[in-house]
Design a protein around this motif. Structure first.
Motif, PDB file in Angstrom:
ATOM      1  N   GLY A 254       0.821  -1.200   0.000  1.00  0.00           N
ATOM      2  CA  GLY A 254       0.000   0.000   0.000  1.00  0.00           C
ATOM      3  C   GLY A 254       0.854   1.249   0.000  1.00  0.00           C
ATOM      4  N   ALA A 255       0.216   2.398  -0.149  1.00  0.00           N
ATOM      5  CA  ALA A 255       0.897   3.694  -0.104  1.00  0.00           C
ATOM      6  C   ALA A 255       0.396   4.449   1.125  1.00  0.00           C
ATOM      7  CB  ALA A 255       0.626   4.501  -1.370  1.00  0.00           C
ATOM      8  N   LEU A 256       1.302   5.171   1.770  1.00  0.00           N
ATOM      9  CA  LEU A 256       0.991   5.882   3.007  1.00  0.00           C
ATOM     10  C   LEU A 256       1.219   7.376   2.792  1.00  0.00           C
ATOM     11  CD1 LEU A 256       0.403   5.958   6.095  1.00  0.00           C
ATOM     12  CD2 LEU A 256       2.868   5.650   6.431  1.00  0.00           C
ATOM     13  N   LEU A 257       0.209   8.171   3.131  1.00  0.00           N
ATOM     14  CA  LEU A 257       0.299   9.626   3.019  1.00  0.00           C
ATOM     15  C   LEU A 257       0.302  10.229   4.425  1.00  0.00           C
ATOM     16  CD1 LEU A 257       0.272  12.217   1.255  1.00  0.00           C
ATOM     17  CD2 LEU A 257      -2.239  12.155   1.471  1.00  0.00           C
ATOM     18  N   ILE A 258       1.321  11.046   4.723  1.00  0.00           N
ATOM     19  CA  ILE A 258       1.429  11.737   6.004  1.00  0.00           C
ATOM     20  C   ILE A 258       1.420  13.233   5.719  1.00  0.00           C
ATOM     21  CG2 ILE A 258       2.774  12.026   8.108  1.00  0.00           C
ATOM     22  CD1 ILE A 258       4.078   9.364   7.580  1.00  0.00           C
ATOM     23  N   VAL A 259       0.517  13.949   6.387  1.00  0.00           N
ATOM     24  CA  VAL A 259       0.371  15.396   6.208  1.00  0.00           C
ATOM     25  C   VAL A 259       0.867  16.086   7.472  1.00  0.00           C
ATOM     26  CG1 VAL A 259      -1.228  17.284   5.717  1.00  0.00           C
ATOM     27  CG2 VAL A 259      -1.592  15.021   4.676  1.00  0.00           C
ATOM     28  N   ASP A 260       1.688  17.099   7.305  1.00  0.00           N
ATOM     29  CA  ASP A 260       2.223  17.829   8.455  1.00  0.00           C
ATOM     30  C   ASP A 260       1.097  18.577   9.167  1.00  0.00           C
ATOM     31  OD1 ASP A 260       4.020  18.848  10.240  1.00  0.00           O
ATOM     32  OD2 ASP A 260       4.673  20.496   8.943  1.00  0.00           O
ATOM     33  N   GLY A 261       1.116  18.488  10.491  1.00  0.00           N
ATOM     34  CA  GLY A 261       0.128  19.174  11.292  1.00  0.00           C
ATOM     35  C   GLY A 261      -1.137  18.399  11.560  1.00  0.00           C
ATOM     36  N   ASP A 262      -1.243  17.174  11.049  1.00  0.00           N
ATOM     37  CA  ASP A 262      -2.430  16.357  11.257  1.00  0.00           C
ATOM     38  C   ASP A 262      -1.981  14.978  11.723  1.00  0.00           C
ATOM     39  OD1 ASP A 262      -4.834  14.789  10.993  1.00  0.00           O
ATOM     40  OD2 ASP A 262      -5.604  16.336   9.652  1.00  0.00           O
ATOM     41  N   PRO A 263      -2.452  14.496  12.878  1.00  0.00           N
ATOM     42  CA  PRO A 263      -2.010  13.190  13.369  1.00  0.00           C
ATOM     43  C   PRO A 263      -2.557  12.020  12.564  1.00  0.00           C
ATOM     44  CG  PRO A 263      -3.731  14.069  14.782  1.00  0.00           C
ATOM     45  CD  PRO A 263      -3.389  15.153  13.806  1.00  0.00           C
ATOM     46  N   ARG A 264      -3.534  12.274  11.738  1.00  0.00           N
ATOM     47  CA  ARG A 264      -4.086  11.186  10.933  1.00  0.00           C
ATOM     48  C   ARG A 264      -3.194  10.909   9.735  1.00  0.00           C
ATOM     49  NH1 ARG A 264      -9.863  13.765   9.948  1.00  0.00           N
ATOM     50  NH2 ARG A 264      -8.466  15.553   9.659  1.00  0.00           N
ATOM     51  N   MET A 265      -3.203   9.647   9.315  1.00  0.00           N
ATOM     52  CA  MET A 265      -2.466   9.213   8.127  1.00  0.00           C
ATOM     53  C   MET A 265      -3.423   8.434   7.231  1.00  0.00           C
ATOM     54  SD  MET A 265       1.048   7.973  10.037  1.00  0.00           S
ATOM     55  CE  MET A 265       0.124   7.318  11.433  1.00  0.00           C
ATOM     56  N   LEU A 266      -3.196   8.519   5.947  1.00  0.00           N
ATOM     57  CA  LEU A 266      -4.095   7.899   4.976  1.00  0.00           C
ATOM     58  C   LEU A 266      -3.334   6.823   4.205  1.00  0.00           C
ATOM     59  CD1 LEU A 266      -7.012   8.144   3.891  1.00  0.00           C
ATOM     60  CD2 LEU A 266      -6.105   9.580   2.066  1.00  0.00           C
ATOM     61  N   THR A 267      -3.919   5.630   4.128  1.00  0.00           N
ATOM     62  CA  THR A 267      -3.318   4.528   3.373  1.00  0.00           C
ATOM     63  C   THR A 267      -4.150   4.250   2.130  1.00  0.00           C
ATOM     64  OG1 THR A 267      -4.557   2.838   4.592  1.00  0.00           O
ATOM     65  CG2 THR A 267      -2.423   3.507   5.497  1.00  0.00           C
ATOM     66  N   PHE A 268      -3.486   3.941   1.030  1.00  0.00           N
ATOM     67  CA  PHE A 268      -4.124   3.636  -0.243  1.00  0.00           C
ATOM     68  C   PHE A 268      -3.775   2.210  -0.642  1.00  0.00           C
ATOM     69  CE2 PHE A 268      -2.928   8.109  -0.193  1.00  0.00           C
ATOM     70  CZ  PHE A 268      -4.151   8.730  -0.398  1.00  0.00           C
ATOM     71  N   SER A 269      -4.762   1.471  -1.092  1.00  0.00           N
ATOM     72  CA  SER A 269      -4.526   0.119  -1.597  1.00  0.00           C
ATOM     73  C   SER A 269      -4.474   0.181  -3.118  1.00  0.00           C
ATOM     74  CB  SER A 269      -5.637  -0.831  -1.141  1.00  0.00           C
ATOM     75  OG  SER A 269      -5.416  -2.126  -1.623  1.00  0.00           O
ATOM     76  N   ILE A 270      -3.270   0.312  -3.637  1.00  0.00           N
ATOM     77  CA  ILE A 270      -3.063   0.402  -5.096  1.00  0.00           C
ATOM     78  C   ILE A 270      -1.972  -0.578  -5.505  1.00  0.00           C
ATOM     79  CG2 ILE A 270      -3.908   2.752  -5.459  1.00  0.00           C
ATOM     80  CD1 ILE A 270      -1.083   3.752  -5.098  1.00  0.00           C
ATOM     81  N   SER A 271      -2.040  -1.784  -4.971  1.00  0.00           N
ATOM     82  CA  SER A 271      -1.014  -2.782  -5.263  1.00  0.00           C
ATOM     83  C   SER A 271      -1.042  -3.167  -6.730  1.00  0.00           C
ATOM     84  CB  SER A 271      -1.224  -4.025  -4.398  1.00  0.00           C
ATOM     85  OG  SER A 271      -2.498  -4.588  -4.637  1.00  0.00           O
ATOM     86  N   ALA A 272       0.127  -3.404  -7.286  1.00  0.00           N
ATOM     87  CA  ALA A 272       0.260  -3.808  -8.693  1.00  0.00           C
ATOM     88  C   ALA A 272       1.573  -4.558  -8.876  1.00  0.00           C
ATOM     89  CB  ALA A 272       0.196  -2.603  -9.618  1.00  0.00           C
ATOM     90  N   TYR A 273       1.788  -5.591  -8.069  1.00  0.00           N
ATOM     91  CA  TYR A 273       3.007  -6.380  -8.206  1.00  0.00           C
ATOM     92  C   TYR A 273       2.799  -7.452  -9.275  1.00  0.00           C
ATOM     93  CZ  TYR A 273       0.110  -8.718  -4.701  1.00  0.00           C
ATOM     94  OH  TYR A 273      -0.940  -9.248  -4.014  1.00  0.00           O
ATOM     95  N   PRO A 274       3.870  -7.983  -9.852  1.00  0.00           N
ATOM     96  CA  PRO A 274       3.736  -8.974 -10.935  1.00  0.00           C
ATOM     97  C   PRO A 274       3.159 -10.288 -10.423  1.00  0.00           C
ATOM     98  CG  PRO A 274       6.041  -8.724 -10.299  1.00  0.00           C
ATOM     99  CD  PRO A 274       5.279  -7.636  -9.601  1.00  0.00           C
ATOM    100  N   THR A 275       2.241 -10.858 -11.180  1.00  0.00           N
ATOM    101  CA  THR A 275       1.631 -12.135 -10.843  1.00  0.00           C
ATOM    102  C   THR A 275       1.607 -13.031 -12.072  1.00  0.00           C
ATOM    103  OG1 THR A 275      -0.596 -11.306 -11.327  1.00  0.00           O
ATOM    104  CG2 THR A 275       0.176 -11.146  -9.043  1.00  0.00           C
ATOM    105  N   ARG A 276       1.510 -14.317 -11.814  1.00  0.00           N
ATOM    106  CA  ARG A 276       1.398 -15.292 -12.889  1.00  0.00           C
ATOM    107  C   ARG A 276      -0.025 -15.299 -13.429  1.00  0.00           C
ATOM    108  NH1 ARG A 276       0.365 -20.919 -12.710  1.00  0.00           N
ATOM    109  NH2 ARG A 276       0.229 -20.741 -10.431  1.00  0.00           N
ATOM    110  N   SER A 277      -0.166 -15.430 -14.720  1.00  0.00           N
ATOM    111  CA  SER A 277      -1.496 -15.430 -15.325  1.00  0.00           C
ATOM    112  C   SER A 277      -2.196 -16.757 -15.042  1.00  0.00           C
ATOM    113  CB  SER A 277      -1.397 -15.212 -16.834  1.00  0.00           C
ATOM    114  OG  SER A 277      -0.633 -16.239 -17.441  1.00  0.00           O
TER     115      SER A 277
END
Length: 537
Positions: free
Chosen positions: A142-165
């Motif tokens: 996943g991807a993690l977004l941290i914004v200065d001045g805000d204790p909350r953090m936002l995670t994104f599920s945008i996985s795209a790793y290689p897989t077998r067909s």
């Protein structure tokens, strides 16, 4: 005794010292946000949180830190693993929106924008405040977004790793059935099942196992078909697993089976989605592990392991005949060398005279007794079989066939073994390949050697004693509490239509009663149209 059973006994009747030890072990679990102030939630400083993450992910060259300024003027950082997420999604749907489309927002409204449908074009996102949870999201593609001045953090599920067909199952091929097989991606495997089970009662409960790997596993079942007690038992045994990593389904199989010392498999594995779907419709439970194409099915019986997916795609007459052939050659793979040793050593009067003269002439120059001769040939065949698996596929088949021909012919000409023994071992090897389940075939291959030893000592009486001991073991064996020899022991007449024979589908109106709470498979006779047609004529 499996450790899940030991822990259950300790939980119900453990001593005071064992209970104190268990409590101490629980206190030594991984750090949490409450016990570890370094990872405590509520810190709004970007620099401090970034320093802590960099300390935890030091010496990780694949971690990307993209620092930039939002349209509101706030500094932020986006953290993800290179190769695990979709770069176009990061650039087009996250970076561009954060830098260009959030210019007119105030600082306290930034998360309202991020989570709004008109904000980021990323559907799967989650707000977290604990740094441990944020790190887990990054390590889980996943991807993690941290914004200065805000204790909350936002995670994104945008996985795209290689897989077998998705391709054809290499070990469970069929002629008339579907060609799809599971792969190493958990989400795709669940999709293959969803395509077949379009039912709101098809449930998938997610778990994580492994302190280091944190492997995702899914317990799949049909809620109105599977027994609730069986589902709870599966989840209970899985909850006792405390291991550093789970890299395959076999890790779980050895940890949760009833009798780990039995040579017989107590769970069925498959790589075919149609087999899993059919098993779920019978009330069984599937365990799907991320990172492996193998799915575990529980409970299982001996008759289930002797069934093939091809049995249900052919006409029932042909499928029944093939099933009988399979049962006969299962006995051949287990008993043929032992019968040869017993008859030639103790009961030569059972052999016709002409055949006895031929066998005696072929064994005249062999310096070894029948037992040692059989052991030599069986071990040589096992070595050739194992070598054919390890050798590269381009030359493996040729080497195994040529090796068997050359070794067999040279051994007979040298007088080390008789020609009859070569035939016996070859037929036994062919018979072992007829068994659909590899682990079950391996169990019969292992039991073949002690039965050969008993045959060399006591003849047919020794073989009978060995079979009785195996039968007693099978009678007492359980798969998640269900009898391993069902529906033969205990006898369930309604299930015999899919054991010794394969009845037509329109005749199998009931599900197996030992594995399901909903016994009705079909309410009306599927051949009812023929009866109505006859009445009309």
């Amino acid at each position: 005794m499996p450790f899940w059973r030991k822990k259950r006994q300790a939980r119900h009747g453990g001593t005071k010292d064992s209970n104190q030890e268990a409590a101490a072990k629980g206190n030594k679990a991984g750090p949490s946000s409450a016990s570890n102030p370094e990872h405590a939630s509520g810190d709004a400083s970007l620099s401090r949180r970034l320093d802590r993450i960099q300390q935890q992910l030091d010496l990780c060259s694949d971690v990307i830190y993209r620092q930039f300024v939002l349209g509101t003027g706030q500094a932020c950082v986006l953290i993800y693993l290179r190769g695990m997420i979709s770069q176009p999604s990061v650039q087009n749907f996250i970076m561009r929106s954060l830098q260009a489309e959030a210019k007119e927002l105030e600082g306290d409204d930034i998360y309202r924008f991020l989570l709004d449908d008109k904000g980021l074009a990323v559907s799967q996102n989650k707000v977290v405040t604990d740094l441990n949870a944020a790190l887990d999201a990054v390590l889980d593609a996943g991807a993690l977004l941290i914004v200065d001045g805000d204790p909350r953090m936002l995670t994104f599920s945008i996985s795209a790793y290689p897989t077998r067909s998705v391709s054809e199952a290499p070990n469970e091929s069929v002629i008339r059935g579907p060609r799809e097989a599971f792969i190493e991606d958990l989400e795709i495997n669940l999709t293959l099942l969803r395509r077949r089970l379009k039912n709101i009662n098809f449930k998938c409960e997610a778990l994580k196992v492994g302190t280091e790997t944190k492997t995702d596993i899914v317990v799949a079942f049909i809620r109105d078909v599977a027994k609730p007690g069986m589902v709870d038992e599966v989840k209970r045994r899985l909850s006792y697993i405390d291991i550093d990593g789970v890299l395959g389904a076999s890790y779980l199989e050895e940890a949760i089976e009833d009798n780990p010392y039995s040579p017989f498999p107590q769970m069925q594995y498959t790589e075919r989605p149609d087999v899993v779907a059919a098993s779920l419709l019978e009330g069984r439970i599937a365990i799907i592990v991320d990172g492996t194409p193998i799915v575990l099915l529980i409970p299982v019986t001996l008759s289930m392991l002797l069934q093939s997916a091809e049995d249900y795609y052919q006409r029932f007459v042909a499928a029944t005949w093939i099933r009988w052939i399979r049962y006969i050659f299962v006995l051949v793979s287990l008993l043929l060398p032992s019968l040869y040793i017993a008859i030639t050593t103790f009961h030569p009067e059972m052999i016709p005279s002409q055949l006895l003269y031929t066998l005696a002439a072929s064994r005249e120059i062999v310096p070894f007794p029948a037992l040692l001769e059989a052991f030599i040939m069986e071990l040589a065949f096992e070595a050739l079989r194992e070598a054919s698996i390890r050798i590269p596929k381009a030359i493996g088949q040729a080497v195994s066939i040529i090796g068997a021909l050359i070794i067999g012919t040279a051994a007979v000409e040298a007088g080390i073994v008789s020609a009859a023994m070569v035939i016996i071992v070859s037929l036994t090897g062919i018979a072992s390949f007829i068994i659909p389940h590899f682990d079950l075939g391996l169990a019969f291959r292992l039991l073949r050697f002690p039965i050969m030893f008993l045959a060399s000592l006591f003849g047919l009486y020794g073989i009978a004693c060995g079979l009785i001991l195996i039968y007693i073991h099978l009678i007492n064996l359980r798969s998640f509490g269900e009898p391993y020899m069902a529906p033969l022991a205990p006898l369930v007449n309604s299930d015999l239509k899919d054991t010794l024979v394969r009845a037509p589908w329109w005749h199998m109106r009931k599900r197996p009663p030992l594995t399901t709470k909903n016994h009705t498979r079909q309410t009306n006779d599927s051949r009812g149209w023929a009866k109505k047609k006859g009445e009309g004529n």
